[in-house]
Design a protein around this motif. Structure first.
Motif, PDB file in Angstrom:
ATOM      1  N   ASP A  76       0.840  -1.205   0.000  1.00 18.35           N
ATOM      2  CA  ASP A  76       0.000   0.000   0.000  1.00 18.35           C
ATOM      3  C   ASP A  76       0.872   1.251   0.000  1.00 18.35           C
ATOM      4  O   ASP A  76       0.617   2.204  -0.735  1.00 18.35           O
ATOM      5  N   ALA A  77       1.892   1.245   0.854  1.00 17.37           N
ATOM      6  CA  ALA A  77       2.732   2.434   1.033  1.00 17.37           C
ATOM      7  C   ALA A  77       3.703   2.639  -0.123  1.00 17.37           C
ATOM      8  O   ALA A  77       3.931   3.772  -0.551  1.00 17.37           O
ATOM      9  N   PHE A 113       2.417   8.691   7.984  1.00 22.57           N
ATOM     10  CA  PHE A 113       0.983   8.686   7.742  1.00 22.57           C
ATOM     11  C   PHE A 113       0.595   7.356   7.110  1.00 22.57           C
ATOM     12  O   PHE A 113       1.434   6.639   6.540  1.00 22.57           O
ATOM     13  N   ASP A 114      -0.676   6.994   7.252  1.00 21.16           N
ATOM     14  CA  ASP A 114      -1.161   5.705   6.761  1.00 21.16           C
ATOM     15  C   ASP A 114      -1.653   5.811   5.323  1.00 21.16           C
ATOM     16  O   ASP A 114      -1.980   6.893   4.833  1.00 21.16           O
ATOM     17  N   ARG A 116      -4.056   3.308  -4.604  1.00 22.44           N
ATOM     18  CA  ARG A 116      -3.017   3.795  -3.687  1.00 22.44           C
ATOM     19  C   ARG A 116      -3.379   5.216  -3.296  1.00 22.44           C
ATOM     20  O   ARG A 116      -3.475   6.099  -4.150  1.00 22.44           O
ATOM     21  N   SER A 117      -3.565   5.421  -1.993  1.00 20.58           N
ATOM     22  CA  SER A 117      -4.077   6.704  -1.542  1.00 20.58           C
ATOM     23  C   SER A 117      -3.666   6.967  -0.103  1.00 20.58           C
ATOM     24  O   SER A 117      -3.846   6.101   0.757  1.00 20.58           O
ATOM     25  N   PRO A 118      -3.116   8.147   0.201  1.00 21.42           N
ATOM     26  CA  PRO A 118      -2.796   8.466   1.599  1.00 21.42           C
ATOM     27  C   PRO A 118      -4.064   8.769   2.376  1.00 21.42           C
ATOM     28  O   PRO A 118      -4.966   9.459   1.890  1.00 21.42           O
ATOM     29  N   VAL A 119      -4.153   8.245   3.585  1.00 19.12           N
ATOM     30  CA  VAL A 119      -5.286   8.554   4.453  1.00 19.12           C
ATOM     31  C   VAL A 119      -5.244  10.015   4.858  1.00 19.12           C
ATOM     32  O   VAL A 119      -6.264  10.696   4.955  1.00 19.12           O
ATOM     33  N   SER A 120      -4.031  10.516   5.088  1.00 22.44           N
ATOM     34  CA  SER A 120      -3.820  11.924   5.395  1.00 22.44           C
ATOM     35  C   SER A 120      -2.508  12.359   4.773  1.00 22.44           C
ATOM     36  O   SER A 120      -1.674  11.515   4.424  1.00 22.44           O
ATOM     37  N   LEU A 121      -2.327  13.672   4.622  1.00 18.72           N
ATOM     38  CA  LEU A 121      -1.089  14.195   4.056  1.00 18.72           C
ATOM     39  C   LEU A 121      -0.775  15.525   4.739  1.00 18.72           C
ATOM     40  O   LEU A 121      -1.232  16.580   4.304  1.00 18.72           O
TER      41      LEU A 121
END
Length: 397
Positions: free
Chosen positions: A22-23, A378-379, A387-392
């Protein structure tokens, strides 16, 4: 002799259901392209194609690599056969023709002033702050409000809406698939939209839902199920995929300060930078197909009925297609990237996504030209497809 073992005695080269993928999937992709371009994953029970040429050909050959069983690796129950992404021609062509009117260049251009107003109002709330969460405070706000304006939906809390959308496309990594909570989130979205569709049947309006409900091709209209599922997937794609792309673009700009400063001082560079970001770090990483006949590729034999994953995120880093592929280069012309897919299932909203992203990033850079990543702790959204950041977290400098 053909073996479904990827590379024998080397263990899993690409653990699809790991948080590490994921990361950062790119080191794993590089191994696949080099060692096992047609890779059988024992743990996931599917094939993964990773080289540009193989994926592009498979994506264009819908007769051999079908979408009828779904295009999500962990498909949402009840969705197959009712959306653009889960149909093949001729049914797919009919659905696309009916939906296409909402995404003509004229329709997209008409939405630009509304998008500009939404973006400006969002940035006004950020001006003067030392830092902000790009996902919660900017990309989610812009994408939810813009896609709801396009569809003609009543306003909803952007953070809560995105949360439901993210849940609906997430994967339970422990279960290696869907779970009741994820399915419930998707059901809540469809229930909300079903009520809106019923309202349009009673009182037509000048919006996409009405256009879908009333559009005809050769005297045929979409069924209620098709309108509901199509509308739901426009919400999911417009909220999550677009928000994710914008967020990853912001991450790229935070990581490449020189490029960000050049774009801020010369916005003519922005369109090509958007294309490079789609290549370098697309949010749409992997999509599913189902083989309809036997296919031999790189010494492996794919059998009818088996799942084949098209790793778009890997193709965009394939050195055979893009020299120095692991370098983010806004001077590159990444012609042919698969950030929006290719073939029959090329993203119908690509023009809309480019328009919203161009307006959002250009106006953000005009007001907040200097920022950096506040933390790398960040997760990432747990998903077998995206693929997507939960927060940035960004810090204004």
């Amino acid at each position: 002799m053909h073996q479904k073992k990827g590379v024998p005695r080397m263990g899993e080269l690409f653990e699809l259901y790991s948080h590490e993928i994921d990361a950062d999937p790119f080191p794993g992709y590089a191994k696949l392209r080099e060692k096992a371009p047609c890779y059988w994953s024992d743990s996931a029970g599917l094939w993964i194609l990773s080289r540009y040429e193989d994926v592009a050909k498979a994506a264009q050959d819908w007769e051999t690599f079908s979408s009828l069983r779904g295009n999500l690796i962990d498909e949402i129950p009840g969705r197959s056969g009712g959306t653009l992404g889960t149909t093949d021609p001729p049914h797919h062509d009919r659905l696309r023709s009916l939906a296409q009117s909402a995404f003509t260049r004229k329709a997209v251009e008409e939405l630009a002033p509304r998008t500009e107003a939404i973006v400006d109002a969002t940035i006004n709330l950020l001006a003067g702050m030392d830092g902000f969460d790009f996902v919660a405070d900017f990309s989610s706000q812009v994408t939810v409000k813009t896609i709801f304006a396009l569809l003609g939906l009543p306003e909803r809390d952007p953070a809560e809406t995105r949360h439901k959308v993210v849940l609906s496309i997430s994967t339970d990594k422990e279960a290696r698939g869907r779970n009741p909570q994820l399915n419930e989130a998707f059901a809540e979205l469809t229930d909300f939209l079903a009520d809106e569709i019923a309202e349009r049947r009673r009182r037509p309006a000048n919006d996409l839902i009405t256009a879908l409900a009333e559009a005809e091709v050769d005297g045929e209209k979409l069924t209620d199920r098709e309108v509901m599922l199509s509308t739901t997937m426009f919400v999911v794609a417009g909220v999550e995929s677009l928000s994710s792309f914008m967020s990853i673009f912001a991450l790229n700009l935070a990581d490449h300060a020189d490029s960000r400063r050049r774009i801020a001082s010369d916005l003519s560079l922005l369109p090509q930078a958007i294309e490079e970001s789609l290549r370098f770090n697309t949010s749409a990483q992997r999509f599913r197909r189902t083989a309809t006949k036997s296919v031999e590729l790189h010494g492996q034999l794919i059998h009818p009925g088996e799942t084949v994953v098209l790793a778009y995120g890997s193709t965009n880093r394939d050195e055979r297609k893009f020299p120095n592929a692991d370098v983010f280069d806004i001077d590159r012309n990444p012609r042919g990237h698969l950030g929006f897919g290719t073939g029959k299932h090329f993203c119908i909203g690509s023009g809309f996504a480019r328009m919203v992203t161009g307006i959002a990033v250009s106006r953000l850079l005009a007001r907040i030209p200097d920022f950096e990543l506040g933390s790398r702790d960040f997760d990432w959204v747990p998903s077998s497809n995206f693929r997507s950041p939960v927060s940035l977290p960004l810090v204004c400098t």
